[in-house]
Design a protein around this motif. Structure first.
Motif, PDB file in Angstrom:
ATOM      1  N   PRO A 187      -4.909   5.920   5.768  1.00  0.00           N
ATOM      2  CA  PRO A 187      -6.520   5.183   6.537  1.00  0.00           C
ATOM      3  C   PRO A 187      -6.755   3.849   6.054  1.00  0.00           C
ATOM      4  O   PRO A 187      -7.611   3.163   6.402  1.00  0.00           O
ATOM      5  CB  PRO A 187      -7.789   6.420   6.109  1.00  0.00           C
ATOM      6  CG  PRO A 187      -6.598   7.116   5.427  1.00  0.00           C
ATOM      7  CD  PRO A 187      -4.904   6.750   4.852  1.00  0.00           C
ATOM      8  N   GLU A 188      -6.732   3.329   4.788  1.00  0.00           N
ATOM      9  CA  GLU A 188      -6.819   2.134   4.721  1.00  0.00           C
ATOM     10  C   GLU A 188      -5.939   0.616   5.489  1.00  0.00           C
ATOM     11  O   GLU A 188      -6.817   0.000   5.514  1.00  0.00           O
ATOM     12  CB  GLU A 188      -5.496   1.566   2.826  1.00  0.00           C
ATOM     13  CG  GLU A 188      -6.863   2.492   2.475  1.00  0.00           C
ATOM     14  CD  GLU A 188      -7.758   1.763   2.029  1.00  0.00           C
ATOM     15  OE1 GLU A 188      -8.367   0.449   2.758  1.00  0.00           O
ATOM     16  OE2 GLU A 188      -8.777   1.910   1.077  1.00  0.00           O
ATOM     17  N   ILE A 189      -4.454   0.933   5.924  1.00  0.00           N
ATOM     18  CA  ILE A 189      -4.196   0.650   6.936  1.00  0.00           C
ATOM     19  C   ILE A 189      -4.972   0.388   8.359  1.00  0.00           C
ATOM     20  O   ILE A 189      -4.515  -0.511   8.546  1.00  0.00           O
ATOM     21  CB  ILE A 189      -2.233   0.818   7.298  1.00  0.00           C
ATOM     22  CG1 ILE A 189      -1.906   0.995   5.680  1.00  0.00           C
ATOM     23  CG2 ILE A 189      -1.822  -0.490   8.113  1.00  0.00           C
ATOM     24  CD1 ILE A 189      -2.069  -0.786   4.842  1.00  0.00           C
ATOM     25  N   GLU A 190      -4.664   1.964   8.407  1.00  0.00           N
ATOM     26  CA  GLU A 190      -6.186   1.750  10.165  1.00  0.00           C
ATOM     27  C   GLU A 190      -6.802   1.366  10.438  1.00  0.00           C
ATOM     28  O   GLU A 190      -7.904   0.770  11.823  1.00  0.00           O
ATOM     29  CB  GLU A 190      -5.770   3.572  10.302  1.00  0.00           C
ATOM     30  CG  GLU A 190      -5.638   3.859  11.950  1.00  0.00           C
ATOM     31  CD  GLU A 190      -4.095   3.779  12.507  1.00  0.00           C
ATOM     32  OE1 GLU A 190      -4.198   2.955  12.974  1.00  0.00           O
ATOM     33  OE2 GLU A 190      -3.277   3.574  11.819  1.00  0.00           O
ATOM     34  N   LEU A 191      -7.627   1.161   9.248  1.00  0.00           N
ATOM     35  CA  LEU A 191      -9.389   0.269   9.129  1.00  0.00           C
ATOM     36  C   LEU A 191      -8.515  -1.021   9.683  1.00  0.00           C
ATOM     37  O   LEU A 191      -9.445  -1.030  10.083  1.00  0.00           O
ATOM     38  CB  LEU A 191      -9.364   0.839   7.893  1.00  0.00           C
ATOM     39  CG  LEU A 191     -11.458   0.278   7.940  1.00  0.00           C
ATOM     40  CD1 LEU A 191     -11.853   0.845   8.634  1.00  0.00           C
ATOM     41  CD2 LEU A 191     -11.603   0.667   6.192  1.00  0.00           C
TER      42      LEU A 191
END
Length: 675
Positions: A187-191
């Protein structure tokens, strides 16, 4: 091989051989009977218990005893309460049940909504040679009562289901090693990726305004992403970073078509008159402000002034007169205007690509820092000559612990929130994702990472679609359910070449993003998918470069295989000008039949079906659709397009008179302009 991401292909157990070996005395070489193999069963060896067990790759179900077909339906009877006792087992345990062990009493993760007494992932991992597998456990069923942490609203009895996940595949491939170049989603990377892609779109918008004085052509950025990924050798799943040539033919062509102004379809005479005047004025202004040759200046200025004088003199011209004059003006001025704009437009394309490559590099570095272990080759490649029924993409790199994603429901929508960023999906498609995850994911039996992975998937497609009203929906449109049913019944189709977990009809499909979609059944990008046999449906995004690469891949596959292989292709029937892909398919030696569905007499399902209203689910096609049957000799014998089959397909494709949608104009207007 260590693979917490999705497990690896186990040469003798994890996946199905097209020609299963017979039983032998060596328990590691045992294969179930053919009927169990087709149903998804394989035989594995438990190192901890020192005994064989059976694992179903479709349902993640594991059994100690030989499974009996039809004895236990894990969907309608997940606990096996109505199943008959298995032979040789405890008479009080149905097929699919077993006694629990004290070592399996573990808790759930932050995103888990599975029972707390489910075994932990560490205790359920089995090492055998170079492959890992899950040991026997009770079936994992998201529909099991009592396992969800939310209060579900009463089900809508009239809700329509737009998929059939019970259809088994007939697609056969050669066994492949897990993908080692894809990093597991986070999720951190996708954000961060979402923020960078939004920033890149804004740069594109500003460059078009500053350099050419126009708005970016509608959907041109989305088609740029599709066209670049056809040739991209970079590592990022969305942002292009290693393409040759650097200048995108798709983006260059679409921007040039809108210079000096964008031409739209005209209905009335006054609109035609106004458009003609604007074009003449814009062409003259551009040639005066750019570094043009004297000859170009002379030609453009003379034609522009002549047109303006004609407009002042003649007020009785018809709409057709204005449009004829506009076409003449474009022919006279167009080449000169394009010549002076060429370098500037190439600069726009180059700048956007360079920014994309830089963003991709930045994301890769951040992503690697989040992984528990550096990506290394964890296992030897399995035999490449073994034929197996197709299975979801497996990632070789283990998935790290994922942060918590919050879930709540607002009426009919499931809302998932991470760091203040919310994505939504309707209840029906959320349940569909649960089922696909249960059928396809093998590294998360307790659904600990389910919500995080759903958030990543939804965010990825939200970013790819864009933020405009109905933007991206046309590129992700799908065939009506009635057409899929007919394709499966009449032509044995069980696989979609271009789909996503959100719009797929079958549970086996190819999609753009193997890293996020593989957990939900994706077999990876179609251009990297090499089936040996099977019957396939192909409804590609309407990007000319992608469709052309698709045709090349079709012909290579059909030429190399002697097994039954069939592709039924649905593409827009653009004739002015005709697309290279359509021309090549019509001239292909593998073409067995072609039929045309007229414009406005058929429909598509919206690419935003997972969030749109029910009355916006379908939209009428404003262009004709060409349906082409590409088959090798064996495929033609098995799935021949006979008149009876074609008549049923045509009837299924006709739009229902009771289904109309206001979405049809907004979604299809861009496609209409490109005809």
């Amino acid at each position: 091989m260590s693979n917490d991401s999705q497990g690896s292909v186990c040469p003798t157990a994890s996946h199905l051989s097209h020609s299963p070996d017979s039983y032998s005395d060596d328990p590691l070489s045992l294969s179930p009977p053919d009927e169990l193999v087709q149903a998804g069963w394989s035989k594995c060896w438990s190192r901890r218990e020192n005994r064989p067990y059976y694992f179903n790759r479709f349902t993640n179900q594991s059994l100690w005893e030989v499974p009996v077909l039809g004895q236990h339906d894990v969907i309608s009877d997940p606990l096996g309460l109505n199943a008959a006792p298995a032979e040789g087992g405890d008479s009080n345990l149905g097929n699919g049940q077993r006694k629990r062990r004290s070592s399996e009493e573990q808790g759930g993760g932050p995103n888990s909504f599975k029972p707390k007494d489910a075994p932990s992932a560490g205790e359920r991992t089995l090492t055998r040679s170079v492959c890992y597998q899950v040991e026997p456990t009770t079936p994992i069923s998201p529909s099991t009562p009592g396992v969800k942490p939310w209060s579900s609203a009463p089900e809508d009895k009239q809700a329509q289901i737009y998929w059939d996940l019970d259809v088994q595949t007939n697609a056969v491939i050669r066994e492949q090693a897990p993908a080692s170049h894809h990093l597991p989603p986070h999720p951190e990377i996708e954000l961060q990726r979402a923020q960078l892609v939004t920033k890149l779109r804004q740069h594109y918008h500003e460059l078009c305004h500053q350099r050419e004085g126009i708005d970016p052509p509608r959907e041109s950025f989305n088609r740029w992403l599709l066209e670049r990924k056809v040739i991209d050798k970079g590592h990022d799943p969305l942002l292009p970073s290693d393409c040759d040539p650097v200048i995108s033919p798709s983006m260059f062509r679409e921007v040039m078509n809108d210079i000096p102004i964008r031409l739209s379809r005209i209905k009335y005479k006054e609109e035609a008159r106004k458009l003609l005047f604007k074009y003449a004025e814009a062409a003259k202004k551009m040639i005066d402000s750019r570094n043009a040759s004297p000859e170009s200046r002379k030609v453009v200025k003379w034609n522009a002034e002549d047109t303006m004088n004609w407009l002042r003199r003649d007020h009785s011209a018809s709409k057709e007169d204005y449009m004829d004059r506009l076409e003449h003006l474009r022919q006279q001025c167009g080449p000169h205007v394009a010549a002076v704009a060429k370098d500037s437009v190439e600069g726009i394309c180059s700048k956007i690509y360079q920014l994309s490559a830089e963003y991709s590099r930045r994301l890769r570095q951040t992503h690697l820092s989040l992984l528990q272990d550096p990506p290394t080759e964890a296992c030897a490649s399995p035999p490449q000559s073994r034929l197996v029924y197709c299975y979801p993409v497996r990632l070789a790199i283990p998935s790290p612990a994922l942060p918590r994603v919050e879930l709540h429901f607002e009426n009919d929508m499931a809302c998932l929130r991470f760091r203040g960023e919310m994505v939504k999906v309707n209840r029906g498609h959320f349940s569909k994702l649960e089922l696909l995850y249960r059928y396809s994911c093998i590294d998360d039996p307790r659904f600990d990472k389910f919500l995080s992975r759903v958030w990543c998937l939804l965010k990825r497609y939200q970013v790819m679609f864009g933020s405009g009203a109905n933007e991206g929906s046309g590129l992700q449109g799908a065939l009506p359910v009635s057409v899929f049913e007919t394709l499966n019944r009449q032509f044995g189709v069980s696989f979609e070449c271009f789909a996503s977990p959100l719009n797929c009809y079958f549970k086996q499909f190819c999609s753009a993003f193997p890293d996020t979609d593989g957990f939900f059944g994706s077999r990876g990008p179609f251009l990297s998918f090499c089936p040996v046999s099977g019957s396939f449906e192909a409804n590609p995004p309407f990007c000319e470069e992608l469709m052309d690469a698709m045709v090349t891949h079709f012909e290579d596959l059909l030429d190399q295989s002697s097994e039954p292989l069939s592709f039924i292709v649905f593409v827009p029937e653009w004739r002015d000008p005709v697309t290279p892909a359509l021309t090549r398919m019509e001239a292909s030696r593998f073409l067995r039949h072609q039929l045309s569905i007229p414009a406005y007499e058929h429909e598509y399902r919206s690419g935003s079906q997972h969030i749109c209203k029910r009355d916006e689910m379908y939209y009428r096609a404003v262009h004709g659709t060409a349906v082409l049957f590409l088959q090798n000799d064996a495929g033609f014998v098995k799935w021949a397009p006979t008149p009876e089959r074609l008549a049923e397909l045509t009837a299924a494709y006709r739009a229902s008179s009771t289904r109309t949608s206001s979405l049809s104009q907004s979604v299809s207007s861009d496609l209409e302009l490109r005809q």
